[in-house]
Design a protein around this motif. Structure first.
Motif, mmCIF file in Angstrom:
data_model
loop_
_atom_site.group_PDB
_atom_site.id
_atom_site.type_symbol
_atom_site.label_atom_id
_atom_site.label_comp_id
_atom_site.label_asym_id
_atom_site.label_seq_id
_atom_site.Cartn_x
_atom_site.Cartn_y
_atom_site.Cartn_z
ATOM 1 N N THR A 78 21.274 85.138 -44.106
ATOM 2 C CA THR A 78 20.141 84.937 -45.006
ATOM 3 C C THR A 78 19.602 86.301 -45.416
ATOM 4 O O THR A 78 19.691 87.267 -44.664
ATOM 5 C CB THR A 78 18.974 84.145 -44.348
ATOM 6 O OG1 THR A 78 18.694 84.745 -43.098
ATOM 7 C CG2 THR A 78 19.291 82.684 -44.156
ATOM 8 N N ASP A 115 17.446 81.196 -49.573
ATOM 9 C CA ASP A 115 17.640 82.567 -49.075
ATOM 10 C C ASP A 115 19.036 82.742 -48.473
ATOM 11 O O ASP A 115 19.395 83.843 -48.054
ATOM 12 C CB ASP A 115 16.589 82.907 -47.999
ATOM 13 C CG ASP A 115 15.220 83.176 -48.617
ATOM 14 O OD1 ASP A 115 15.139 83.293 -49.855
ATOM 15 O OD2 ASP A 115 14.239 83.266 -47.855
ATOM 16 N N ASP A 116 19.795 81.661 -48.416
ATOM 17 C CA ASP A 116 21.131 81.738 -47.802
ATOM 18 C C ASP A 116 22.053 82.629 -48.625
ATOM 19 O O ASP A 116 22.046 82.572 -49.850
ATOM 20 C CB ASP A 116 21.782 80.348 -47.722
ATOM 21 C CG ASP A 116 20.995 79.413 -46.831
ATOM 22 O OD1 ASP A 116 20.060 79.877 -46.161
ATOM 23 O OD2 ASP A 116 21.319 78.212 -46.811
#
Ligand code: UDP
Length: 266
Positions: free
Chosen positions: A42, A30-31
């Motif tokens: 994120t 999700d970064d």
């Protein structure tokens, strides 16, 4: 169970050794990063959505004869891909002026280009992925002339296909980035499409409103990035609408509140 070996951790993905020789597992995080990782954050659920969108796009591209590294999706965040030797060139395909092109040449964002433009950047974070010409690529041996011909013709075919695919769901494909890799077969190497195709590496604008449905929401602090990524997946038929229908068509008015400040700059 033995822990699998991590091969590489990038900004948005982690690569693990695959179950069979010549395979790799791509794990989607999700970064999010921007401006050569100077901005970090994120986007909740981005990895799951990008895994799904990229699977969908790569599968469709394979159906029209584009060789890709994609083998199969393993779970929500992982896909199995062929191991390739990544060619250190980011291939940027542009249909409409935006981002660095607009900045560099003073062309207004949103101006339709007279024809599709392909640009190449040398993949080197320390150097900030500088723009290079085919002369540099040949001079420093990053790819052969033959490989570059294959890359350029695949990039154009991919663009033609994706422009139509996104237009069908009311999205303007402004630009996007591709990466290619060499797949070795004895002494012979074949160039295939690698990495991912997702809203992280594309500019996707709603056809009617110009609202941005891609990572520019994060880059430019527009907010609503989770909803934007979900919206692309929903329009592609990969997420269900609230009422359980397939969600091919979407009424943007429902998201007006969430997708604020999204009109293209005049
Ligand atoms: N892009 C990317 N990774 C990069 C640079 C660019 O995926 O390291 C994508 C970006 O999302 C956009 C297109 O390539 O869709 C063109 O980006 P541009 O050169 O305008 O750079 P930016 O404005 O993102 O710095």
């Amino acid at each position: 169970m033995s822990r699998r070996r991590q091969i590489y951790e990038g900004k948005a993905k982690i690569l693990y050794e695959g179950p069979e020789p010549g395979t790799i597992i791509q794990y989607f995080k999700d970064d999010a990063t921007a401006f050569n990782a100077q901005k970090k954050g994120t986007i909740n659920g981005k990895g799951v959505i990008n895994n799904r969108i990229s699977e969908f796009v790569f599968t469709r591209l394979a159906q029209i004869g584009i060789p890709t590294h994609f083998l199969r999706r393993l779970n929500m965040r992982e896909q199995l891909v062929r191991q390739v030797e990544i060619i250190p060139i980011e291939v940027v395909v542009r249909n409409v002026a935006a981002g660095s092109l607009s900045k560099r040449l003073g062309i207004e964002e949103g101006e339709q280009l007279p024809h599709t433009l392909i640009e190449y950047c040398y993949k080197d974070d320390a150097l900030g992925d500088p723009l290079v010409g085919e002369e540099h690529i040949a001079c420093f041996g990053w790819a052969s002339n033959e490989e570059m011909q294959d890359i350029a013709s695949m990039a154009i075919r991919i663009n033609d296909f994706l422009v139509g695919m996104f237009a069908a769901i009311n999205i303007r494909l402004v630009d996007f980035k591709l990466e290619f890799g060499r797949m070795w077969d004895g002494d012979y190497a074949r160039v295939i499409l690698a990495d991912e195709i997702s809203p992280d590496g594309c500019r996707l604008w709603d056809m009617n409103t110009g609202e941005k449905l891609d990572k520019d929401r994060f880059r430019r602090d527009l907010g609503g990035e989770e909803e934007a990524y979900q919206e692309v997946a929903r329009r592609l038929g990969l997420l269900q609408n609230d009422d359980g229908s397939a969600g091919e068509v979407f009424d943007m008015s429902a998201h007006r509140g969430k997708l604020r400040n999204t009109k293209p700059k005049k």
